[in-house]
Design a protein around this motif. Structure first.
Motif, mmCIF file in Angstrom:
data_model
loop_
_atom_site.group_PDB
_atom_site.id
_atom_site.type_symbol
_atom_site.label_atom_id
_atom_site.label_comp_id
_atom_site.label_asym_id
_atom_site.label_seq_id
_atom_site.Cartn_x
_atom_site.Cartn_y
_atom_site.Cartn_z
ATOM 1 N N GLN A 12 0.824 -1.205 0.000
ATOM 2 C CA GLN A 12 0.000 0.000 0.000
ATOM 3 C C GLN A 12 0.861 1.259 0.000
ATOM 4 N N TRP A 13 1.939 1.248 0.787
ATOM 5 C CA TRP A 13 2.821 2.408 0.839
ATOM 6 C C TRP A 13 3.510 2.629 -0.507
ATOM 7 N N HIS A 16 1.045 4.114 -2.849
ATOM 8 C CA HIS A 16 0.837 5.513 -2.464
ATOM 9 C C HIS A 16 1.974 6.384 -3.003
ATOM 10 N N ARG A 19 1.847 7.073 -6.673
ATOM 11 C CA ARG A 19 0.923 8.172 -6.986
ATOM 12 C C ARG A 19 1.598 9.521 -6.766
ATOM 13 N N TYR A 31 4.445 17.958 -1.224
ATOM 14 C CA TYR A 31 3.983 16.749 -0.533
ATOM 15 C C TYR A 31 5.055 16.247 0.424
ATOM 16 N N GLN A 35 4.710 15.764 4.377
ATOM 17 C CA GLN A 35 4.985 14.461 4.993
ATOM 18 C C GLN A 35 6.000 14.618 6.128
ATOM 19 N N GLY A 49 -3.530 6.089 7.361
ATOM 20 C CA GLY A 49 -3.368 6.245 5.925
ATOM 21 C C GLY A 49 -4.298 7.235 5.259
ATOM 22 N N SER A 50 -5.375 7.608 5.896
ATOM 23 C CA SER A 50 -6.354 8.451 5.225
ATOM 24 C C SER A 50 -5.881 9.900 5.046
ATOM 25 N N THR A 53 -3.263 9.992 2.111
ATOM 26 C CA THR A 53 -3.978 9.605 0.894
ATOM 27 C C THR A 53 -4.921 10.724 0.467
ATOM 28 N N VAL A 56 -2.961 13.400 -1.328
ATOM 29 C CA VAL A 56 -2.635 13.020 -2.705
ATOM 30 C C VAL A 56 -3.883 13.157 -3.590
ATOM 31 N N ASP A 57 -5.040 12.734 -3.095
ATOM 32 C CA ASP A 57 -6.292 12.906 -3.846
ATOM 33 C C ASP A 57 -6.521 14.386 -4.165
#
Length: 108
Positions: A12-13, A16, A19, A31, A35, A49-50, A53, A56-57
């Motif tokens: 998942q990372w 991410h 992306r 970003y 972070q 994670g939300s 994420t 990024v969205d």
């Protein structure tokens, strides 16, 4: 946490971060600063994670709309970050409560 959970988390990372790497360079720079800021401040909900994420969205929508990253977040990255986590507890707050000596304020 089992080995499968660790493997899934890494997948998942990596997805991410792929992306993030697909974003324009100015978005990537901002970003990475966001972070770094969150890793220092330590909002508790960061690791579900939300939050990252969602950023990024938000950035992908900005790119699609043809906006620059500073048009989206403003000139002060730290103020943008603070506004995102203003209602979240941080690990720094938990630590401060634990050393303050107030009984019942430290999380266990």
């Amino acid at each position: 946490m089992g080995i499968q959970d660790i493997i899934e988390g890494k997948k998942q990372w990596r997805a991410h971060m792929a992306r993030v790497k697909a974003l324009p360079p100015d978005y990537q720079i901002v970003y990475k600063e966001i972070q770094k800021y969150f890793f220092k401040v330590g909002p508790i909900d960061l690791f579900d994670g939300s939050l990252l994420t969602g950023i990024v969205d938000f950035f992908e929508e900005g790119v699609a709309a043809g906006k620059g990253v500073l048009e989206l977040i403003g000139n002060d990255v730290a103020a943008f970050c603070d506004d995102l986590v203003k209602d979240s507890r941080t690990y720094a707050e938990i630590y401060q409560e634990s050393i303050s000596g107030k009984p019942g304020t430290a999380e266990k």
